[in-house]
Design an enzyme around this catalytic site. Structure first.
Site, PDB file in Angstrom:
ATOM      1  N   ASP A 135      -0.836  -8.927   3.743  1.00 49.07           N
ATOM      2  CA  ASP A 135      -1.412  -8.128   2.655  1.00 49.07           C
ATOM      3  C   ASP A 135      -0.964  -8.609   1.270  1.00 49.07           C
ATOM      4  OD1 ASP A 135      -2.505  -6.593   4.638  1.00 49.07           O
ATOM      5  OD2 ASP A 135      -1.641  -4.700   3.951  1.00 49.07           O
ATOM      6  N   ASP A 136      -1.783  -8.220   0.290  1.00 47.09           N
ATOM      7  CA  ASP A 136      -1.467  -8.244  -1.148  1.00 47.09           C
ATOM      8  C   ASP A 136      -1.687  -9.575  -1.841  1.00 47.09           C
ATOM      9  OD1 ASP A 136      -0.685  -5.676  -0.582  1.00 47.09           O
ATOM     10  OD2 ASP A 136       1.444  -5.979  -0.988  1.00 47.09           O
TER      11      ASP A 136
ATOM     12  N   HIS B 117      -8.585  -5.578   0.195  1.00 49.59           N
ATOM     13  CA  HIS B 117      -7.413  -4.720  -0.022  1.00 49.59           C
ATOM     14  C   HIS B 117      -7.460  -4.112  -1.422  1.00 49.59           C
ATOM     15  CE1 HIS B 117      -3.685  -3.133   1.365  1.00 49.59           C
ATOM     16  NE2 HIS B 117      -2.891  -3.866   0.613  1.00 49.59           N
TER      17      HIS B 117
ATOM     18  N   HIS C  95      -4.697  -2.749  -6.006  1.00 49.28           N
ATOM     19  CA  HIS C  95      -3.731  -2.088  -5.119  1.00 49.28           C
ATOM     20  C   HIS C  95      -3.362  -0.680  -5.599  1.00 49.28           C
ATOM     21  CE1 HIS C  95      -0.255  -1.697  -2.374  1.00 49.28           C
ATOM     22  NE2 HIS C  95      -0.822  -2.694  -1.690  1.00 49.28           N
TER      23      HIS C  95
ATOM     24  N   HIS D 125       3.468  -9.331   4.697  1.00 49.49           N
ATOM     25  CA  HIS D 125       2.982  -9.507   3.332  1.00 49.49           C
ATOM     26  C   HIS D 125       3.195 -10.948   2.878  1.00 49.49           C
ATOM     27  CE1 HIS D 125       3.611  -5.159   3.656  1.00 49.49           C
ATOM     28  NE2 HIS D 125       2.711  -5.032   2.696  1.00 49.49           N
TER      29      HIS D 125
END
Length: 279
Positions: free
Chosen positions: A99-100, A150, A154, A244
């Protein structure tokens, strides 16, 4: 006088070109002439008749546009009431997700490790990170990885209005399509905070919600060994592992992947990416 002579010469050249073109066309259409009935030249001796099929371990994709049969139009995406937590058990299958990102400090190392072991993963990208690192999205496409949505920045979706959630999702899908080649078919809410609007808007944009089964909590920087232990202890058929590749110092995540990935493969797990047919 010179002008009249020049015009006369141009007319003569044009008339000659038309005559030659008509003659060529007549020859092509005449029976027994031209290339229409000519046999195809045989392949050179020893040359393969066709390119060999890809082995299962060869994960790189064909070009995404301009080749192959047209893609079928998917059916309407259902509106879920909760996210999917795992993929159906199909042998010892594990899905790795990050993620991210993409982050140029850590994502390339993760991609290198995945390529070394010839496996694919999922990257749930933030639109603003993808916007500044389009080359990493292009590499993900080249190496067969799935890119999910995503959101753009965020945010905590449960604190946003519906139109803002749509903007966060839609802008991210646009930048993914521009640099990865396809629009995302999966989305993940930041912080795992889902609400009805997120499920509905995700479905409207053709995306399924995917959460996770095993949380490495690598964002807390617990140490490489701890991250490795959480993955290996949680491994089971159909699990989805959350790690991540951005959002902070992810050097532990990079080192942990180098350790647990070969261990999973040696233990008989097949590391893969989900398909929409699964659901």
């Amino acid at each position: 006088m010179q002008k009249d002579q020049l015009l006369t010469r141009r007319r003569a050249l044009l008339a000659g070109a038309v005559t030659l073109g008509a003659a060529g066309m007549a020859a092509a259409l005449a029976p027994g002439t031209g290339n229409r009935g000519a046999p195809a030249s045989p392949p050179a001796a020893g040359a393969p008749a066709a390119r060999r099929p890809l082995r299962p371990s060869e994960y790189r994709l064909r070009p995404l546009t301009g080749y192959g049969p047209p893609r079928t139009v998917p059916g309407r995406t259902p509106v879920r009431e909760e996210p999917l937590l795992k993929v159906p058990d199909n042998g010892r299958t594990v899905v790795l997700t990050f993620d991210d990102g993409p982050d140029p400090r850590y994502t390339p190392d993760i991609l290198d490790t995945l390529a070394r072991h010839e496996v694919r993963a999922m990257f749930f990208v933030c639109g603003e990170m993808a916007h500044y690192n389009p080359d990493l999205l292009a590499r993900m496409a080249d190496e067969g990885h799935v890119v999910g949505n995503h959101t753009w920045s965020h945010p905590l979706l449960t604190s946003l209005r519906r139109r803002t959630i749509r903007s966060e999702m839609e802008r991210t899908s646009d930048v993914v399509e521009r640099h990865h080649g396809t629009r995302p078919e999966w989305f993940r809410a930041p912080y795992g905070a889902w609400n009805r609007a997120a499920f509905e808007l995700g479905a409207e944009l053709g995306m399924e919600p995917l959460a996770w089964t095993v949380d490495t909590l690598d964002w807390t920087e617990p140490g490489t060994r701890t991250i490795v232990g959480r993955v290996e202890d949680g491994a089971a058929p159909g699990v989805v592992v959350l790690s991540h590749d951005a959002g902070g110092d992810r050097s532990q995540s990079v080192k942990a992947l180098r350790s647990y990935l070969p261990h999973l493969l040696d233990s008989g797990y097949h590391v893969t990416v989900p398909r929409r047919e699964y659901v």
